[in-house]
Design an enzyme around this catalytic site. Structure first.
Site, PDB file in Angstrom:
ATOM      1  N   THR A  53      -6.559 -45.314   1.183  1.00 13.83           N
ATOM      2  CA  THR A  53      -6.217 -44.878   2.546  1.00 13.83           C
ATOM      3  C   THR A  53      -4.801 -44.320   2.607  1.00 13.83           C
ATOM      4  OG1 THR A  53      -7.739 -46.503   3.465  1.00 13.83           O
ATOM      5  CG2 THR A  53      -6.093 -45.601   4.970  1.00 13.83           C
ATOM      6  N   CYS A  54      -3.886 -44.972   1.902  1.00 21.61           N
ATOM      7  CA  CYS A  54      -2.491 -44.529   1.899  1.00 21.61           C
ATOM      8  C   CYS A  54      -2.366 -43.133   1.295  1.00 21.61           C
ATOM      9  CB  CYS A  54      -1.631 -45.506   1.107  1.00 21.61           C
ATOM     10  SG  CYS A  54      -1.667 -47.207   1.712  1.00 21.61           S
ATOM     11  N   SER A  55      -3.076 -42.896   0.205  1.00 20.37           N
ATOM     12  CA  SER A  55      -2.988 -41.624  -0.520  1.00 20.37           C
ATOM     13  C   SER A  55      -3.855 -40.527   0.071  1.00 20.37           C
ATOM     14  CB  SER A  55      -3.398 -41.822  -1.983  1.00 20.37           C
ATOM     15  OG  SER A  55      -2.528 -42.702  -2.629  1.00 20.37           O
TER      16      SER A  55
END
Length: 175
Positions: A53-55
């Protein structure tokens, strides 16, 4: 909100061409005052470099919207994660992040003092930052958008209120 960001020192790496090495970087301590003092800053805090999700969504969302965010008077956008400076650099490089500044909270001190350090042992991550974003002017937290369900070993990865669209909506309302 009237809460100040914690007073910590971040261990960063900066390019220095005077360093005679194939990797011309040197360590540079940056204090909370260096980053936030007299400035209008947006921070997005993420659980970890290279995570899905972060990337895939969170960090690229801020990179893609940085001009609109800065058009609202924001000086800089920082991505904070409980990772070391080397991991943060390589993560940004892999994703092509050029405008959002990477801020390593390697020991989790900032996250802990923010009340946002959580255990993610259920994923083998150890201690990490909870996912949130915030607007800070001269060290004063003006708005904080923390994902719901703040807890250790959360079985989910909530993502819905700390995104770039939420921050832009807030800034567009005259923050």
């Amino acid at each position: 909100m009237n809460r100040q960001v914690p007073d910590v020192v971040f261990k960063t790496r900066v390019r220095d061409e005077s360093v005679d090495h194939e990797n011309p970087f040197r360590w540079e301590d940056k204090s909370t005052a260096d980053i936030f003092g007299g400035k209008n800053i947006v921070v997005l805090a993420l659980p970890g470099a290279f995570t899905p999700t972060c990337s895939g969504t969170h960090l690229p969302g801020y990179e893609n919207n940085i001009e609109a965010i800065k058009a609202k008077g924001v000086d800089d956008v920082y991505c904070l994660s409980v990772n070391d400076a080397f991991s943060m650099f390589q993560w940004a490089k892999q994703l092509g992040i050029e405008k959002v500044k990477m801020l390593p909270d390697g020991n989790g001190e900032f996250s802990r003092l923010m009340g946002m350090l959580v255990k993610k042992e259920n994923l083998g991550f150890g201690d990490r930052s909870w996912r949130y974003s915030m607007h800070v002017i001269d060290g004063d937290i003006k708005a904080l958008f923390a994902e719901p369900g703040l807890m250790d070993n959360c079985p989910e990865d909530p993502f819905g209120v700390s995104d770039a669209d939420t921050m832009l909506d807030y800034l567009n309302q005259g923050a």
